[in-house]
Design a protein around this motif. Structure first.
Motif, PDB file in Angstrom:
ATOM      1  N   CYS A  49      -3.039  -2.437  -9.863  1.00  0.00           N
ATOM      2  CA  CYS A  49      -3.365  -1.556  -8.722  1.00  0.00           C
ATOM      3  C   CYS A  49      -4.881  -1.471  -8.618  1.00  0.00           C
ATOM      4  CB  CYS A  49      -2.788  -0.156  -8.950  1.00  0.00           C
ATOM      5  SG  CYS A  49      -0.997  -0.131  -9.035  1.00  0.00           S
ATOM      6  N   GLN A 100      -2.994   4.037  -2.385  1.00  0.00           N
ATOM      7  CA  GLN A 100      -2.992   3.142  -3.553  1.00  0.00           C
ATOM      8  C   GLN A 100      -2.561   1.746  -3.129  1.00  0.00           C
ATOM      9  OE1 GLN A 100      -0.951   4.929  -6.871  1.00  0.00           O
ATOM     10  NE2 GLN A 100      -0.907   3.056  -8.078  1.00  0.00           N
ATOM     11  N   TRP A 132       5.772   3.942  -8.325  1.00  0.00           N
ATOM     12  CA  TRP A 132       4.492   3.498  -8.875  1.00  0.00           C
ATOM     13  C   TRP A 132       3.848   4.630  -9.666  1.00  0.00           C
ATOM     14  CZ3 TRP A 132       1.186   0.940  -4.484  1.00  0.00           C
ATOM     15  CH2 TRP A 132       1.985   0.085  -3.749  1.00  0.00           C
ATOM     16  N   THR A 185       0.854  -1.193   0.000  1.00  0.00           N
ATOM     17  CA  THR A 185       0.000   0.000   0.000  1.00  0.00           C
ATOM     18  C   THR A 185       0.889   1.241   0.000  1.00  0.00           C
ATOM     19  OG1 THR A 185      -0.146  -0.184   2.402  1.00  0.00           O
ATOM     20  CG2 THR A 185      -2.025  -1.017   1.142  1.00  0.00           C
ATOM     21  N   ALA A 226      -1.079  -2.045  -4.548  1.00  0.00           N
ATOM     22  CA  ALA A 226      -0.472  -2.765  -5.681  1.00  0.00           C
ATOM     23  C   ALA A 226      -0.317  -4.225  -5.303  1.00  0.00           C
ATOM     24  CB  ALA A 226       0.878  -2.162  -6.049  1.00  0.00           C
TER      25      ALA A 226
END
Ligand code: PLP
Length: 1001
Positions: free
Chosen positions: A553, A525, A537, A481, A527
């Motif tokens: 994502c 975010q 990212w 995260t 991933a």
């Protein structure tokens, strides 16, 4: 020598044909063409060629014969004796094996353009189908050892010394090492018969003029062998990626095409990249060795260039590519992705609250292209705007959320752009959820994690403080995260590897001096892997790569204990808008482009579609001073705050607008009428002429357009003579458009202006013969829908003389040509050195607001005033007058007439260069930013190239440039941008047009 084989062909096959030698590494290949137009490929094998290898190919071709893909492979033509292959002596007396194949249509992929994703997809399907069919093919000769067998490619390892450049040698050593690393995996894959040489000269592509390209053949089975099927795809992939700016996208299309025919496994996709690279390595090593053997052959080195260019410059990441290819095939983005997503879903509602509070009731605020106007200028987000982004949502709530999967225009830095132009693709789609809250607010870990990254990224509009945490599911699957726009104090508090406990307040929201300059918020975010993205990212994705990035994502809503659909942006569905439009409107409401486009925002001479893709607008003349001009917005908003009223009340804005307009005219023009459109203005101009002359007859050039109202259509041959049109009324007589490129009086005729004008005499006479007195003459000063025609100098002067002598008025429709577009002239009639009696102005004057204006003399106005009151509810409204005046002021203040002149000259000069280069450009004409490009099948016959114009228009749109097509045969490209267009944009038009005209043939 060719004659020798011509005779052999006649003797053994009974075919009389002309032979042309084709390229080939060892064997002689001839194209044999008969007088009847039939084509064959005669293959004359090298002396000593193994007959078994020909038999292998003959039986492989027989194997595909009854299959659906049979058309992609040539047929073996048997000799008169009924055999596939004969032995003949060559001119040196050496025996050679001969065989004959049918010729397939098309040209080689190497020489084909455009190389679209659709074509790559078609190629993938063709290869997939081939491998499926060859799965059951067996032949003893398939078991062979040779240099092009990709599974045996390690032969190059000891040869790498031949590469003299140490960097290149090292590059190849790495590729060999990568290949060696996956060889074990490759050897575990099932094997089968494969084509094994789907290179860019063995792929045939249809070459019909202006038609979409498709695969027509996969030729030359001479390298068939036994290998894993992925080798076939990897070899084709090695050529598909060359010389293109979008290798990933092309590979996705290729692989997805293959997968649709012949489903692939993740393990196969994972070895594609090392195989692809190894094939290119074999190719460059082989040709370097050949160059040593043939030092005088420059071609050997030249042919390596694209492969080196790709190997040395691509920035593809193998892991990221594998992930992309998996997603393109509908497979999970990583093998652990499904388990992680399942875990997150199960845990939804049980994670520690990220902001320490329940976000269930936090409102969503959209910063989307469609819903918001952030930023005002989609090419530049000034610091002051970034600091206030979304402030309208913050008014009533301490916390609001920004959408996941939302296209936004706030990412304006060049780093978000993929190419050199303003209209180049850019990344717009938000891959996280934003939590807008007060600066300093604590962020809590939703679950335990290890600090993977903690940094302060200080560039403007970057993250400021940023943390990435790594988390493990109970099954030990790792995901990550990201927390961006933090107070950088976090860098002191956290260390890499440190454990952060569930619910722990581990960082705080930064203020605008700390967080990159944004209104305080957290970018959050998720991933599913960081392989291939590392610490950097992308927070925003290219809309055309969204399908992939949203898998890597995914929506992190679960970690916020929210349902996905609360936080996932759902854009207006273009297909639905299209379907609704079809249901709600008449069929004669036309749409541009084979694939319609939907625009939601604009700025100057660019437009943005629903996903924020930018387009260069080289077509629309309504936004005369540019889309969304801030000064036009400001006066409109200001006036709407006050009131809007009609001409029955006094208002200084009305007279100010009239004064501004009249200042641009010769002194004989003293009176303005305000209406709502060009059509209405022309309608009114007809009434003025009738009132002043008491006559109705009108002479007008053919193919003219003056509007959509009853009267305007009656004087618009472009409409009344169109299929289904109302036909010509008796009070209208037509003359030729003064087109000196295609018309009856050409540029070589010094009298052409007079000759065209003389047609007016006949038209007046025809009206006279019907007892219809002449009211006047109306023409677009430079006919636009007629084909962007610039009449020869002296034309209107002669016409006006004749019309006035016959008692008529001269009406100039300057809707297209007025207000500075022509660069050298403010109005077109100045070029013709005439002063009309009535001038009609339209759409550009309102820059999008509906305004039409008629300007005339006092005497004509007096005649009209003898009739009933003239009133238009909205024509001349205060709002319209303020907007119209502002537009004219902007043209002056921003020197847009001068810009039209300078940019027009640049564009025309470039178009003349293209005309010299391309046989299809019959004529280039125009003035300022009123330009036409007449496309013809050839310059001698001047036959209108209507299909080509349509092709170019649609391809330009695919390259994000809007232009139009016009003319009686719709073969004239119309370039007519807002007057703000710049040098870079002009260069983009020229460069893309050049490419497209090259690819069309
Ligand atoms: C030369 C000319 N006159 C009149 C009109 C009609 O204007 P409107 O569509 O505003 O009614 C047009 C529209 O394209 C035009 O090009």
């Amino acid at each position: 020598m060719t004659l020798h084989w011509t005779d052999a062909l006649a003797q053994h096959w009974g075919i009389q044909a002309r032979l042309t030698q084709l390229a080939g590494e060892y064997d002689l290949n001839f194209l044999a063409e008969t007088l009847a137009g039939e084509g064959y490929i005669l293959k004359v094998m090298r002396p000593g060629c193994n007959r078994e290898l020909i038999e292998m190919q003959v039986s492989a071709l027989a194997h595909v014969r009854d299959q659906p893909l049979a058309d992609l492979y040539p047929e073996v033509i048997a000799t008169l004796q009924g055999v596939a292959c004969v032995s003949c002596l060559d001119t040196d007396g050496k025996p050679r094996l001969l065989w004959l194949l049918s010729r397939l249509p098309g040209r080689s992929y190497a020489q084909s353009a455009p190389k679209t994703h659709a074509l790559a997809g078609d190629l993938g399907r063709a290869i997939g189908a081939t491998d499926r069919v060859f799965e059951t093919f067996r032949h003893p000769a398939l078991d062979r050892d040779f240099k092009w067998h990709l599974m045996q490619a390690l032969w190059i390892k000891p040869e790498l010394g031949v590469i003299s450049d140490p960097d290149r040698r090292r590059l190849l050593q790495d590729i060999v090492a990568d290949f060696s690393g996956v060889l074990g995996q490759l050897q575990n894959l099932p094997t089968q018969a494969v084509h094994n040489d789907i290179n860019d000269y063995n792929i045939l592509v249809s070459d019909e003029f202006c038609a979409p390209r498709r695969i027509t053949g996969l030729i030359d089975l001479g390298d068939m062998c036994i290998a894993p099927r992925i080798c076939d795809l990897a070899i084709a992939a090695a050529y598909v990626v060359l010389e293109r700016s979008d290798p990933e996208e092309a590979l996705e299309a290729l692989v997805a095409g293959y997968h649709a025919e012949n489903p692939l496994l993740s393990v196969e996709l994972d070895v594609l990249w090392p195989l692809l690279q190894m094939r290119l390595a074999v190719s460059v090593v082989n040709s370097t060795l050949m160059a040593q053997a043939h030092p005088d052959d420059p071609y050997v080195v030249i042919s390596q260039a694209p492969a080196w260019q790709f190997l040395e410059n691509n920035n593809l990441h193998p892991d990221l590519l594998s992930a992309r290819l998996r997603v393109a095939c509908g497979l999970p983005v990583t093998s652990s992705a499904p388990a992680i997503e399942k875990y997150l879903d199960q845990m939804r509602g049980h994670f520690a609250p990220l902001m320490g509070v329940d976000l269930d009731h936090a409102p969503m605020g959209s910063l989307s292209v469609e819903a918001s106007c952030w930023p005002q200028n989609p090419f530049d987000l000034p610091a002051a705007e970034a600091a206030r982004v979304g402030q309208e949502f913050a008014d009533n709530t301490p916390v609001w959320l920004g959408y996941y999967n939302e296209p936004r225009l706030i990412y304006t830095a060049p780093a978000f752009r993929k190419g050199r132009w303003l209209a180049s693709d850019r990344r717009t789609v938000h891959l996280g959820i934003d939590i807008f809250a007060a600066q300093g607010g604590w962020v809590h870990a939703p679950l335990t994690g290890r600090v993977h990254v903690v940094e302060n990224r200080t560039a403007p509009l970057d993250y400021g403080g940023v943390v990435i945490l790594a988390h493990d599911t109970p099954d030990d699957q790792t995901f990550y995260t990201l927390y961006g726009h933090l107070n950088p104090e976090v860098c002191e508090k956290l260390a890499i590897g440190q454990l952060v406990q569930t619910g722990e307040a581990f960082c705080r929201l930064g203020d605008i001096t700390q967080n990159g300059g944004w209104a305080p918020h957290l970018h959050f975010q998720l991933a599913l892997t960081i392989d291939g993205i590392g610490e950097d990212w992308p927070g925003v994705a290219d809309p055309d790569a969204r399908h992939f990035w949203t898998q890597l994502c995914p929506n992190p809503a679960a970690l916020l204990n929210l349902p996905d659909d609360k936080t996932a942006y759902v854009p207006t569905d273009k297909a639905q808008v299209l379907a609704d439009r079809r249901a709600q409107f008449g069929d004669n409401l036309a749409l541009s482009y084979a694939e319609p486009v939907m625009f939601l925002r604009g700025w100057k001479h660019h437009l943005f579609d629903e996903w924020g893709r930018p387009y260069l607008d080289a077509y629309n003349n309504v936004p005369h001073v540019g889309h969304a001009h801030p000064r036009v917005q400001a006066v409109a908003a200001d006036q709407l705050k006050r009131m809007n009223s009609n001409t029955r009340y006094l208002h200084p804005a009305r007279t100010a607008f009239a004064e501004k307009i009249l200042s641009k005219f010769p002194p004989s023009f003293e009176v303005c009428y305000f209406v709502n459109s060009g059509s209405e203005a022309n309608e009114l101009a007809l009434r003025l002429a009738r009132a002043h002359t008491s006559a109705k007859g009108i002479v007008t050039p053919d193919h003219g357009y003056h509007g959509n109202t009853t009267g305007a259509v009656e004087i618009s041959a472009y409409k009344f003579n169109a299929a289904g049109g109302i036909g010509q009324v008796d009070w209208v007589e037509l003359v030729d458009v003064a087109d000196d490129y295609r018309g009856r009086f050409g540029r070589d005729d010094a009298q052409r202006a007079q000759n065209y004008a003389d047609q007016v005499d006949h038209a007046i006479a025809r009206l006279g013969a019907k007892n219809i007195p002449l009211g006047g003459f109306i023409a677009e000063t430079f006919p636009s829908v007629g084909g962007q025609i610039i009449p020869p100098k002296g034309y209107l002067r002669a016409v006006y003389g004749k019309i006035r002598a016959a008692g008529g008025l001269c009406i100039a429709d300057e809707v297209q040509t007025g207000l500075g577009r022509l660069g050298d002239y403010y109005f077109g009639f100045e070029h013709q050195d005439v002063v009309p009696d009535v001038v009609v102005l339209g759409k550009p004057i309102g820059n999008g607001h509906p305004i039409g204006v008629v300007v005339t003399t006092r005497a004509i106005a007096d005649s009209f005033a003898k009739g009933p009151e003239f009133f238009s509810t909205f024509g001349g409204s205060v709002l319209s007058c303020r907007i119209g005046k502002e537009v004219l002021d902007i043209v002056d203040d921003e020197e847009l007439q001068n810009n039209a002149q300078v940019m027009g000259e640049r564009l025309l000069a470039g178009l003349y260069r293209l005309q010299d280069k391309h046989a299809f450009i019959g004529d280039v004409r125009g003035m300022g930013l009123f330009i036409g490009l007449e496309l013809v099948t050839d310059k001698v016959s001047k036959t209108e190239a209507t299909n080509l114009a349509s092709y170019v228009k649609n391809r330009m749109r695919a390259h994000r440039i809007l232009l139009g097509s016009e003319g009686p045969k719709d073969n004239i490209l119309k370039i007519r941008p807002p007057l703000t267009i710049g040098a870079d944009d002009v260069d983009m038009i020229l460069m893309v047009l050049d490419d497209i005209l090259t690819e069309a043939v």
